[in-house]
Structure formats: structure tokens, C-alpha cells
Scaffold this active site. Structure first.
Site, short mmCIF file in Angstrom:
data_model
loop_
_atom_site.label_atom_id
_atom_site.label_comp_id
_atom_site.label_asym_id
_atom_site.label_seq_id
_atom_site.Cartn_x
_atom_site.Cartn_y
_atom_site.Cartn_z
N ASP A 289 0.44 -4.62 -1.07
CA ASP A 289 0.41 -3.57 -0.07
C ASP A 289 0.80 -2.24 -0.74
O ASP A 289 1.72 -2.20 -1.56
CB ASP A 289 1.44 -3.93 1.02
CG ASP A 289 1.41 -2.99 2.19
OD1 ASP A 289 0.38 -2.97 2.90
OD2 ASP A 289 2.41 -2.28 2.42
N GLU A 318 -3.95 -2.33 -2.51
CA GLU A 318 -4.36 -1.05 -1.97
C GLU A 318 -4.03 0.01 -3.01
O GLU A 318 -2.85 0.28 -3.26
CB GLU A 318 -3.60 -0.75 -0.68
CG GLU A 318 -3.93 -1.67 0.47
CD GLU A 318 -3.15 -1.27 1.74
OE1 GLU A 318 -3.79 -1.10 2.77
OE2 GLU A 318 -1.92 -1.14 1.68
#
Ligand code: CA
Length: 613
Positions: A289, A318
Site C-alpha cells: 500500500d 502502489e
């Protein structure tokens, strides 16, 4: 430092306080010459003359209710039968994976899931579950669909769901980490029993491995749910986080703080934590993340440490932050810096936004829904953001240069748990359309994703056209928004079958899964076409060992017929007019559908895929 020992996981006084001793290399130690299996413990740290609140520490690998007290358990006793021989799918390259992103509750909570252990790790251990009408659900559905890996939203111990109040059925995505090395209690059948969550998570992994499916963990080392009260702060105040010049917590996560991976013990923490998940739970991959909050060196060490344990493990994340960070941009694990992280992949927001329209503007359309001007960015997605002689990166919407050095560095997708589901996005951006129109657009959108170079990723339930009632940030919405209604398996059976065939097509044709930028530049050739929302290309030369010498892929994202010229010869039709069969479509008489070269019509909002005979 002080160690507190307890008989139970909460609501009892400590049976013993033990002062710890500072030894070599800053390590504090205490020794208790008893068998403490089944007991619980916390630490207190004295800092600046004051005792800080109790913490289970940062290394708790088992815990009781709400993770407040760490637990001493016998890990070997939690192993399911056959665990020693258990392993996930062996893959040579991440591009061979088909990733399916799910949340425990989304996947199993609906009354028509046919699953007994709804919302639990054990939901993914139940074999042969079915809807009332008899369609396979749970593991059986995954097998039928053909995905290779499930990517499960956070399953470490997070903060928001009160594990002592499970009947209230609170929902959360889990991006609020509390104990990084312990499974989440609310997904177990008994959060008060520290062995239950460990055993049941292993049972889940084992059951998925038994049908050849790998498990990717969604990990959120970039921030913690609390600041001064986090286990990091109660262990070494100030150390694990980045701060602004005025001493306040910096906040690249948008969640109140950000961790400092460039510091030795934070970096070691991340590396050791993922390795522990692999060794103890046999995890097959990690999704980071807000990965760009971490520094490049940390991500490279993570990938290297994991590959050493198991070369089939992959890492993606990400490649962005949610806010500015004191970490210089050149050091961040950004999408734009992925060339410095050869073993790490990043999500392509390029293909995502170009195919369906911008994620933050609900009404915006994309290539697959008739908006012109996205063609070059879709092509950037098709070549997995690698350098290609026929792709003009200056026309890219999101990125202006070929940032990936290999397709193994790119995850392609059109939607995930964040933002509107594809179904809701299409509803908001296609006013006046029918559901059939929107399903057709979804097919085209996913056909682009699944035929592109790189690794395809889909959000659970898209295959049955699930929606979330228009809620774009459903992180704590009730099951009535988040749970997949498996009645859709029958209602949208054709959609599910299209996805199944699309996955079969990709898995049976290595041409869609090339592993180097050179191979793509050599074997993927775009055709000159002269209309908006039209892309045509060939995969030539039995690319990547493909049985087909030439595969033609044409996308028409407009609402009108398009006419393209293809070379003379006989072509076998694999996809046309919203239908797809990996073995080839058949005509009304059941004969293989073939077309001759020359001028060919591509129907509105559809893909034409051909094999040259
Ligand atoms: Ca928890």
C-alpha cells in the site's frame, strides 16, 4: 523496559512484572525459566523518566482479543495436516499470474454465497460451495474462473473492528495496522484464542494452495492507525516515523503519519515481517500500500529477501503517495522510479484511467466508453509502459516516458477496491445506457487489460458485474454495500463466462505474457488506423513461444462500426462482437468461425481477436 505476564488475553491483572536488562547492541532481555505456553505478555518502556503505556511490542506474532496482549503459543501445533509439503503455485514470472483482489467479507458474506464460515479465513477452506441455484462459489468459483492468485485485503491485525463485539458485524477494509505480524482476530472464529487466527489463516492458505491458487497479502507498512499510542511509538518514541521540521508527524499516507523505511530498524522490520509471513504462513506475494512512502532501497531489500526464500514470490505496489513526504522524490519507490527496482511491479494508473475514464471524475469516460484522445495512453498500457518504437509517450495522459524496463514491472487493471467499481463507474459515465451496453463496455475494458503485456489484476465480482451501489469509498460501509451478491452468477452468467474465457485465452497464449521490453518491441506491431477509439496490433513471430505465429488484436471503443484492413489469408475468430472463446468462436452451424483478410468490420464497443491460419 519491563515485561508484564498475564494468564488471560484481557481484563485481568498481571501475574508478574519483570524488569528487563539492557544487553549487547541495544537489546533488552528478560528470562523466565518456566513453560509459558498459553500466557500473554506486554511491555512498558520508560522514556524521558516516564513509563509509557503497555504495548504488545512490535514483534508480537500471536495475540488475544483486539491484539492488546501478545500471546505465547506453539506455532508448530497450529500447522494444518500436510503443511510441511504445502507450497503455492510455482511461476517463472509475475506476468504468468492472474490476480483477483478480494476482501474476506465481500467474498463470502452474502446469504446466497453457500458458505458457512461467512467473513472468516475458513470461508476459503470450504470446498464445493454453491448458490441456491447450484453455481459454484468460494474456492470452487475461483477454480472455475481460472485465476492464479487471490490478493486479499489486509489480514494482519488491524485496529478498527472491535474483536470483542463480533456479532455487531462491523466492516472495514483494514488499512489501519495495529500488529503487523499477527493475523486479524475478527477473521478467526475465536479472537480470544490466539492460536485460532493463526491456525485458520494457515488452513485458508493450504486450501487455496491445494487447488493451485496462490495468496497475496496486502501489506500497509507505510503508516499505523495510531500516532503516539502505536506499538512503534510505545516501543521507541519518534524513531519509526518521519516528522516535519516542527516535530509534528509528516503525513504522506493521508492517515496521520508515515513510517521511516530509510531508518535501519524500520527497514529491517519490513523485511523481517514479510519474510515471517512467507515462512510461517507460506504467502506467495505482497501488495504494498502507498509503496512510494517507502524508499527504493527498502523495496529492493524486500524483493531480494523474498526471492531468496522462494523465487516464485512477487512484489507489487502502489507507486505513489497520498501526500507529500520529507523523503526526497528521487528516493521514493514511485512508479516513475520502478526502473531502479527490477524485482518490483507497480500499478498502471495509465491503462486504468485511459480505458474507463479518470478515477476521480465519475462522469469521465475513457477509450472503452467512447471518449477519444486516450488511444496513445492505452497503447502505453498494451506495451506495459516499456519503450516501444510505435508508442509516443509525449501523448501519454499520466506518464510522459517509458518508466518500466520490463513488463514484469507493470500491473494492469481497470478497477480495484478503491474508487467506483467498474459497474458503478460505467453507470455514472454512461447515462441513458442499458445494462447490456454497460456489460459490453466492461468486457471490452477487461479484454484490453487481459491481453496487454504486464500482469492482469481484477477486482472480485467484476466477472458477475457486481456493484457497490455507487459508493466510491466503501472502507467501512456495511455488507449491504460491500458483499458480492452471488445471485449474479446466474443473472450475469454470460459475463462470467466471458471472463472465464478471457483468462483461459491469456493463460494458453504466452504471446500475451512476454517478459522483456525487447521482445515486446520486436513482436508487438501496431497497425496504422485512422479513427478515434480504434487500436489494432499484432503479436507476431510465435511471440514468447506462442503456438500461434500471429495473433491480431483490435479494439473498437466507439459506438459505431469500425472498418480495419487486415492482411490477406484465413483468420480464426477468437473474439468478436462481445463474445469470446479461447478455443475459437463457432457459427450458427457449430463450425469454426473464420474470416478472410481484407476489410473487416469491428462492431461497436468490442474486441476482435484473430489467429492467423
Ligand atoms: Ca484487530
Amino acid at each position: 523496559m519491563r515485561l508484564n505476564l498475564y494468564d488471560t488475553d484481557r481484563n485481568t491483572a498481571a501475574v508478574k512484572h519483570i524488569d528487563m536488562t539492557l544487553t549487547d547492541n541495544g537489546v533488552w532481555r528478560a528470562s523466565v525459566p518456566e513453560n509459558l505456553t498459553g500466557k500473554f505478555y506486554t511491555f512498558n518502556v520508560r522514556h524521558d523518566g516516564k513509563w509509557l503505556a503497555e504495548t504488545p511490542g512490535v514483534w508480537a506474532k500471536a495475540a488475544g482479543t483486539n491484539g492488546q496482549r501478545a500471546a505465547i503459543i506453539d506455532f508448530a501445533a497450529t500447522n494444518p495436516e500436510g503443511w510441511a509439503d504445502d507450497h503455492g503455485p510455482r511461476i517463472d514470472n509475475i506476468t504468468d499470474a492472474v490476480i483477483y483482489e478480494m476482501h474476506h467479507r465481500d467474498y463470502s458474506m452474502h446469504p446466497n454465497s453457500g458458505i458457512v464460515n461467512k467473513g472468516k479465513f475458513l470461508a476459503l477452506t470450504e470446498q464445493d460451495t454453491r448458490t441456491l441455484a447450484g453455481s459454484p462459489t468460494g474456492i470452487a468459483h475461483l477454480k472455475d474462473l481460472g485465476v492464479t492468485h487471490v490478493h486479499i485485503l489486509p489480514s494482519y491485525d488491524y485496529n478498527s473492528v472491535d474483536e470483542s463485539q463480533l456479532p455487531s458485524n462491523n466492516y472495514n477494509w483494514g488499512y489501519d495496522p495495529y500488529n503487523y505480524n499477527t493475523p486479524e482476530g475478527s477473521y478467526s472464529t475465536n479472537p480470544a484464542d490466539p492460536t485460532a487466527r493463526v491456525r485458520e489463516m494457515k488452513q485458508m492458505v493450504k486450501a487455496l494452495h491445494d487447488v493451485g491458487i496462490g495468496v497475496v497479502m496486502d501489506v500497509v507498512y507505510n503508516h499505523t492507525s495510531q500516532n503516539d499510542d502505536s506499538n512503534f511509538s510505545l516501543t521507541a518514541p519518534g524513531y519509526y516515523y518521519r516528522h516535519r521540521a516542527d516535530g509534528s508527524y509528516s503525513d504522506a499516507s493521508g492517515c496521520g503519519n508515515e513510517t521511516a523505511s530509510e531508518r535501519q530498524q524500520m527497514r529491517n522490520f519490513i523485511v523481517n515481517s514479510v519474510v515471517n509471513w512467507v515462512k510461517e504462513y507460506h504467502i506467495d506475494g505482497f501488495r504494498f500500500d502507498l509503496m512510494a512512502i517507502h524508499d527504493i532501497e527498502t523495496m529492493n531489500q524486500v524483493a531480494a529477501a523474498l526471492k531468496e526464500v522462494n523465487p516464485s514470490i512477487f512484489v507489487y505496489g502502489e507507486g505513489w503517495t497520498a501526500g507529500d513526504s520529507p523523503l526526497p522524490a528521487k528516493d521514493r519507490a514511485l512508479k516513475e522510479n520502478v526502473s531502479a527496482m527490477p524485482q518490483v511491479a507497480v500499478f498502471s494508473d495509465d491503462i486504468r484511467d485511459a480505458v474507463k475514464g479518470h478515477y476521480s471524475n465519475a462522469e469521465d469516460r475513457g477509450f472503452a466508453t467512447g471518449k477519444p484522445g486516450n488511444e496513445e495512453t492505452v497503447k502505453i498500457g498494451i506495451v506495459a509502459s516499456t519503450a516501444h518504437p510505435q508508442v509516443d509517450y509525449s501523448k501519454g495522459n499520466n506518464s510522459k516516458f517509458a518508466y518500466a524496463t520490463a513488463p514484469t514491472q507493470i500491473i494492469n487493471y481497470v478497477s480495484c477496491h478503491d474508487d467506483l467499481t467498474l459497474t458503478d463507474k460505467l453507470a455514472k459515465s454512461m447515462p441513458g445506457s442499458t445494462e447490456a451496453d454497460r456489460q459490453r463496455a466492461a468486457r471490452l475494458a477487461q479484454t484490453i487489460v487481459f491481453t496487454s503485456q504486464g500482469t492482469p489484476f481484477m477486482f472480485a465480482g467484476e466477472e458477475v458485474f457486481r456493484d457497490k451501489k455507487g459508493v466510491h469509498n466503501s472502507y467501512k460501509s456495511p455488507d449491504s454495500i460491500n458483499a458480492i451478491d452471488w445471485t449474479l452468477l446466474e443473472k450475469n452468467a454470460d459475463q462470467n463466462e466471458y471472463y472465464r474465457q478471457l483468462i483461459r485465452l491469456r493463460k494458453s497464449h504466452p504471446a500475451f505474457r512476454m517478459t522483456t521490453a525487447d521482445a515486446i518491441a520486436r513482436n508487438l506491431v501496431f497497425d496504422k488506423v485512422d479513427a478515434p477509439n480504434l487500436i489494432s496490433y499484432s503479436l507476431k513471430n510465435n511471440a514468447n513461444g506462442d503456438p500461434e505465429k500471429e495473433i491480431k488484436v483490435i479494439f473498437n471503443g466507439s459506438d459505431k462500426d469500425a472498418v480495419v484492413k487486415i492482411p490477406k489469408g484465413i483468420w480464426r475468430v477468437i473474439a468478436r462482437d462481445g463474445r469470446l472463446n479461447a478455443d475459437g468462436l463457432t457459427d450458427a452451424d457449430g463450425k469454426p468461425m473464420e474470416i478472410k483478410g481484407g476489410k473487416v468490420t469491428v462492431e461497436p464497443t468490442s474486441a476482435l481477436i484473430l489467429f492467423r491460419k
